[in-house]
Design a protein around this motif. Structure first.
Motif, short mmCIF file in Angstrom:
data_model
loop_
_atom_site.label_atom_id
_atom_site.label_comp_id
_atom_site.label_asym_id
_atom_site.label_seq_id
_atom_site.Cartn_x
_atom_site.Cartn_y
_atom_site.Cartn_z
N ARG A 49 46.01 33.46 55.61
CA ARG A 49 45.95 34.59 54.70
C ARG A 49 44.73 35.44 55.03
O ARG A 49 43.72 34.94 55.52
CB ARG A 49 45.92 34.17 53.22
N ASP A 50 44.84 36.74 54.74
CA ASP A 50 43.73 37.67 54.94
C ASP A 50 43.32 38.21 53.58
O ASP A 50 44.03 39.00 52.96
CB ASP A 50 44.18 38.81 55.86
N GLY A 51 42.15 37.76 53.09
CA GLY A 51 41.68 38.18 51.78
C GLY A 51 42.09 37.22 50.69
O GLY A 51 42.70 36.18 50.93
N GLY A 57 47.35 43.12 43.34
CA GLY A 57 46.80 43.51 44.64
C GLY A 57 47.61 42.93 45.78
O GLY A 57 48.33 41.94 45.61
N GLU A 58 47.51 43.54 46.94
CA GLU A 58 48.27 43.10 48.11
C GLU A 58 47.43 42.17 48.98
O GLU A 58 46.28 42.46 49.29
CB GLU A 58 48.71 44.30 48.93
N THR A 59 48.01 41.04 49.34
CA THR A 59 47.38 40.09 50.26
C THR A 59 48.34 39.82 51.39
O THR A 59 49.53 39.56 51.17
CB THR A 59 47.04 38.77 49.54
N MET A 108 52.15 40.21 50.19
CA MET A 108 52.49 39.69 48.87
C MET A 108 51.71 40.45 47.79
O MET A 108 50.49 40.63 47.91
CB MET A 108 52.16 38.20 48.77
N VAL A 109 52.43 40.87 46.74
CA VAL A 109 51.80 41.53 45.60
C VAL A 109 52.20 40.75 44.35
O VAL A 109 53.25 41.02 43.74
CB VAL A 109 52.22 43.01 45.48
N PRO A 110 51.41 39.76 43.93
CA PRO A 110 51.76 38.98 42.74
C PRO A 110 51.73 39.85 41.49
O PRO A 110 50.80 40.63 41.29
CB PRO A 110 50.68 37.89 42.68
N LEU A 111 52.75 39.72 40.67
CA LEU A 111 52.88 40.55 39.47
C LEU A 111 52.33 39.86 38.23
O LEU A 111 52.27 40.48 37.17
CB LEU A 111 54.36 40.90 39.26
N GLN A 118 50.21 27.79 42.97
CA GLN A 118 50.22 26.56 43.75
C GLN A 118 50.15 26.83 45.24
O GLN A 118 49.56 26.06 46.00
CB GLN A 118 51.48 25.76 43.44
N GLY A 119 50.76 27.95 45.68
CA GLY A 119 50.71 28.23 47.11
C GLY A 119 51.75 29.22 47.58
O GLY A 119 52.42 29.90 46.79
N PHE A 120 51.84 29.31 48.90
CA PHE A 120 52.71 30.24 49.61
C PHE A 120 53.95 29.48 50.07
O PHE A 120 53.84 28.43 50.73
CB PHE A 120 51.93 30.80 50.81
#
Length: 288
Positions: A49-51, A57-59, A108-111, A118-120
């Motif tokens: 992951r980056d960030g 927000g977008e990761t 990914m942009v979590p809402l 837990q994870g990706f």
């Protein structure tokens, strides 16, 4: 992680041949955390992951095929322990790397709040595999952070940061018991906590992308063991800082170049106990 070019170089744009979507590589001050590997659909993938994850927000998560069946990820999402999805599954943008692997980017942009994430989750058809995202952990010295594990303690997790200097081909490595944490108010906070080992420890790196290539990292000296910023890293007889080539006489020439890219694994032993990490992508810090 794919190669991000240094500031003096032009931005590189990849275009998906199917969708026409574009993805840009350029100077980004990336904060890469290698999360580990998963095997799903008969194939093995590295994931980073980056960030940090933040609601709304977008990761970016990078996924790279390194073995097994020639299959492609069909989607990815973030999940809570109870199975609740924090975002709808998204499709990745794919392209080939310079060494012939297939690589995808998932933005990914979590809402919803990510505190319990837990994870990706990576999907290949109807098959799924999950990797923890280690909230709050991040590189502290402009390198690439990776998770390492203990062979005799399945639940143990530590962190290592590996920094390649492309101009000279030399390496710095730090070991941490903690590399930051997440709070209710901040996605990343706190100073890294060193994971000290005896100063005689030898850190061994292997490069599956470069057949037969291995290097060994040792302390700079047995006194203060300063890093390149002058920070003292010796505490009693223990330290968390190691370098290559130092005074070892090993040849760093093959690691030189700001466009260098490879896959690396790290392993070491302390008091008869073995520690190591899954393979991850290494690029010079100038390219991040």
């Amino acid at each position: 992680i794919f190669f991000r070019h240094q500031k003096v170089m032009a931005t590189v744009v990849h275009t998906d041949p199917v969708t026409g979507e574009t993805h840009t590589h350029g100077p980004t001050s990336a904060k890469i955390v290698a999360l580990g590997t998963v095997t799903v659909g008969g194939a093995t993938f590295m994931i980073d992951r980056d960030g940090q994850l933040e609601s709304g927000g977008e990761t970016e998560f990078g996924v790279e095929h390194i073995g097994g069946e020639k299959v492609e990820p069909t989607g990815a999402y973030l999940v809570n322990p109870d199975g609740t999805k924090l975002c709808d599954p998204v499709k990745g943008m794919g392209h080939a790397t310079n060494d012939g692997n297939s690589h995808w980017h998932f933005n990914m942009v979590p809402l919803y709040p990510v505190k319990k994430c837990q994870g990706f989750v990576l999907q290949v058809g109807e098959k799924e595999a999950i990797v923890p995202h280690y909230p709050g952990a991040g590189p502290c010295n402009d390198g690439i952070l990776s998770v390492f594990k203990a062979a005799d303690a399945p639940d143990f997790r530590g962190f290592l940061e590996l920094k390649l200097h492309g101009d000279a081909g030399d390496l710095e490595l730090w070991l941490y018991s903690s590399a930051g944490r997440q709070t209710s108010w901040q996605s990343h906070t706190g100073k890294p906590a060193p994971f000290d080992v005896p100063k005689e420890t030898v850190i061994r790196l292997a490069f599956p992308s470069h057949e037969g290539k291995t290097v060994e990292l040792r302390v700079r000296n047995g006194d203060k063991n300063e890093d390149e910023k002058g920070t003292v890293n010796m505490r009693d007889s223990g330290t968390n800082y190691f370098i290559f080539p130092g005074e070892s006489g090993q040849d760093p020439e093959w690691l030189k170049g700001e466009e260098w890219r490879g896959i690396v694994t790290v392993a070491f032993e302390v008091d008869g106990k073995s520690f190591g990490c899954d393979p991850f992508v290494l690029v010079p810090h100038e390219a991040l």
